[in-house]
Design an enzyme around this catalytic site. Structure first.
Site, PDB file in Angstrom:
ATOM      1  CG  HIS A 181      -0.273  -0.023   2.547  1.00 55.72           C
ATOM      2  ND1 HIS A 181       0.312   1.086   3.106  1.00 55.72           N
ATOM      3  CD2 HIS A 181      -0.114  -1.032   3.456  1.00 55.72           C
ATOM      4  CE1 HIS A 181       0.811   0.790   4.284  1.00 55.72           C
ATOM      5  NE2 HIS A 181       0.573  -0.505   4.520  1.00 55.72           N
ATOM      6  CB  CYS A 235       1.594  -3.510   5.418  1.00 55.94           C
ATOM      7  SG  CYS A 235      -0.011  -4.221   5.840  1.00 55.94           S
TER       8      CYS A 235
END
Length: 248
Positions: A208, A224
């Site tokens: 992301h 992440c």
């Protein structure tokens, strides 16, 4: 006779001059001071009775900054710093990114098919495999110590300006540190997921964007993989649902 006339004329001239001198100062002009007391005090003499004071503009002092030797009063406050992953002893100023983490085409020999994503967490790079031994390389932020992971997944979903629902474990963990996370945050520039997100398998991990681009190149996430917003948008347009993702 002539001497008497000359003496009388001289005496008359002396008394006349004195009288004129007295007349000059019968009505003394006003003394006016500049109302700006920070400027030099200017005395102005005038018999007009309507005197406009002269006011000097205050001087503007410009001090040059010369590195660490700039005067303390004008020295800027230091920006927040992040330690470089490539050069551990060199701090990275907040808002900047080291050049090697900018997107670039590189030579990359692999057996993986073009279109595959390979994430090298140790070196903080994401490779999008291209044809002919090439790859498009992006700088990334990865999991902090204790949150590292490796594995193979596929992109199962893509989202633009995704909202964020922190996992309950993360909320509890951060609350113990005095950081209170929202139960949910709408997508937008302040959202930690940034401009785009690509979800990996059925996990909570994503590739992301970020609202903290200065962290690229560092191990700061909860697992992440984060990119600058402009980079994740570029990658998002090149990647399809089903893309193979290898994290090493």
């Amino acid at each position: 006779m002539m001497k008497s006339v000359l003496l009388a004329a001289a005496l008359l001239g002396v008394f006349s001059t004195a009288a004129l001198g007295d007349d000059r100062y019968v009505s003394r002009p006003p003394v006016v001071l500049s109302p700006d007391l920070a400027a030099p005090w200017i005395m102005q003499l005038s018999g007009s009775g309507n005197v406009r004071p002269v006011v000097y503009q205050r001087p503007v002092i410009v001090q040059q900054q010369r590195g660490l030797f700039a005067p303390r009063a004008v020295r800027r406050a230091p920006a927040a710093q992040q330690v470089s992953a490539i050069n551990p002893g060199v701090p990275v100023i907040r808002g900047q990114i080291e050049p090697q983490f900018l997107p670039q085409m590189v030579d990359y020999q692999t057996k993986e098919a073009p279109g595959t994503i390979v994430i090298d967490t140790n070196n903080r790079f994401l490779y999008l495999v291209m044809a002919n031994g090439k790859a498009r390389r992006y700088g990334v932020g990865v999991g902090k110590p204790g949150f590292e992971w490796a594995g193979v997944h596929k992109v199962t979903r893509k989202s633009e300006w995704p909202d964020w629902t922190p996992p309950s474990e993360m909320i509890s963990r951060e609350a113990a540190k005095g950081h209170y996370l929202p139960a949910r945050m709408d997508g937008g520039p302040e959202n930690p997921l940034g401009a785009r997100a690509m979800y990996l398998g059925s996990t909570l991990y994503r590739i992301h964007g970020t609202n903290a681009p200065w962290t690229i190149g560092s191990a700061v996430s909860s697992g992440c993989i984060r990119l600058r917003n402009e980079d994740v948008v570029d990658l998002y347009e090149r990647v399809k649902v089903g893309t193979r993702v290898i994290v090493i």
